[in-house]
Design an enzyme around this catalytic site. Structure first.
Site, mmCIF file in Angstrom:
data_model
loop_
_atom_site.group_PDB
_atom_site.id
_atom_site.type_symbol
_atom_site.label_atom_id
_atom_site.label_comp_id
_atom_site.label_asym_id
_atom_site.label_seq_id
_atom_site.Cartn_x
_atom_site.Cartn_y
_atom_site.Cartn_z
ATOM 1 N N GLU A 18 0.802 -1.230 0.000
ATOM 2 C CA GLU A 18 0.000 0.000 0.000
ATOM 3 C C GLU A 18 0.833 1.277 0.000
ATOM 4 O OE1 GLU A 18 -2.047 1.836 2.910
ATOM 5 O OE2 GLU A 18 -0.330 1.818 4.228
ATOM 6 N N ASN A 24 -4.828 1.587 4.446
ATOM 7 C CA ASN A 24 -5.564 2.853 4.414
ATOM 8 C C ASN A 24 -5.205 3.720 3.211
ATOM 9 O OD1 ASN A 24 -3.061 3.020 5.968
ATOM 10 N ND2 ASN A 24 -3.576 5.170 6.298
ATOM 11 N N HIS A 25 -4.063 3.447 2.546
ATOM 12 C CA HIS A 25 -3.680 4.211 1.355
ATOM 13 C C HIS A 25 -3.997 3.473 0.049
ATOM 14 C CE1 HIS A 25 -1.843 7.283 3.734
ATOM 15 N NE2 HIS A 25 -0.895 6.499 4.209
ATOM 16 N N HIS A 27 -4.364 -4.348 8.872
ATOM 17 C CA HIS A 27 -3.646 -3.087 8.712
ATOM 18 C C HIS A 27 -4.216 -2.102 9.723
ATOM 19 C CE1 HIS A 27 -0.908 -0.869 6.036
ATOM 20 N NE2 HIS A 27 -1.666 0.184 6.256
ATOM 21 N N HIS A 33 1.147 -1.772 8.791
ATOM 22 C CA HIS A 33 0.827 -0.350 8.894
ATOM 23 C C HIS A 33 1.810 0.444 9.748
ATOM 24 C CE1 HIS A 33 -1.359 3.416 8.954
ATOM 25 N NE2 HIS A 33 -1.466 3.361 10.283
#
Length: 261
Positions: free
Chosen positions: A43, A71-72, A154, A179
């Site tokens: 990510e 999250n990205h 994550h 993460h």
């Protein structure tokens, strides 16, 4: 034929330098450790954060079987159509409805299949669906095809990661956190046979703060603001964890965290 398989899970690959180091080291690591399957969190693999089709293809041609996100995952619009097409690139399953891509997938090796689920934590991250409920639902679906199920969680908070690990103990083959980019020292096997580590670590510049030039992050913490993040140009390392799993039971029998410089 061995009844055990070895699965290498690689921590967040950061930018071009992380991708290049992965390509340099991954084939050797797989050969030395008799790795059957490799899962890589990608990510952060694109320059400037997020994922791009070319960074994902770089990871695949370096030896990965599946790419997980976080999250990205949807930060770059160029990845949207690719996520819909690529069956072995997954993003968090507990994003809301109508999001590009898929939250879990199956690696089919012919003699056996491995299910992989990607989830996003809710502590200190954007709002989304319950990862515990989402995991349980998907595991019930995947168990119709395989007993070997891996979960990339994550998440920011170590407590949330540990809680999910216990919640899925005996249900998933292994749960590994990503993460935070800092490898934790708690790799092991839970009482129900689920392999676990709170965070795999990262693949990228070692002398950095999560891959970013340390001077930039120090200034951010001292002054409360920062300039644009830049990837550190220091020597890289690769971190991850090797889970040895019994194919018949789907349980983990050995766990080894690794750091390769």
């Amino acid at each position: 034929m061995s009844r055990k398989i070895k699965i290498l899970c690689v921590g967040d690959v950061v930018s071009q330098s992380g991708c290049d180091f992965l390509r340099k080291k991954l084939p050797e690591i797989k050969k030395q450790n008799d790795i059957d399957i490799c899962i890589v969190n990608g990510e952060n693999s694109a320059v400037g954060n997020g994922m791009l089709p070319n960074s994902c293809e770089h990871i695949f041609t370096s030896g990965a079987d599946m790419i997980t996100g976080g999250n990205h995952s949807l930060k770059r619009r160029e990845i949207y159509d690719y996520l819909d097409r690529a069956e072995n690139v997954i993003r968090p399953a507990n994003f809301g409805d109508g999001v590009f891509g898929r939250g879990y997938g199956i690696i089919d090796k012919g003699a056996y299949k491995v299910g992989v689920i990607n989830l996003l934590g809710r502590v200190w991250l954007e709002g989304h669906n319950d990862p515990f409920e989402t995991a349980e639902k998907i595991i019930n679906e995947l168990k119709k095809e395989t007993k070997i199920i891996l979960v990339d969680f994550h998440a920011e908070a170590t407590a949330e990661k540990k809680a999910l690990g216990y919640f899925l103990d005996g249900k998933a083959s292994c749960v590994f956190g990503t993460h935070t980019h800092i490898q934790t020292s708690d790799a092991g096997i839970m009482s129900g046979g689920t392999g676990y580590i709170t965070d795999l670590g990262m693949t990228g510049p070692e002398e950095s703060v999560l891959g970013v030039k340390k001077e930039i992050i120090i200034e951010k913490f001292r002054k409360g603001f920062s300039t644009m993040f830049e990837t550190a140009d220091t020597p890289c390392f690769l971190q991850g964890c090797i889970f040895t799993i019994d194919k018949d039971s789907g349980k983990t029998v050995e766990v080894n965290a690794i750091t390769v410089r």
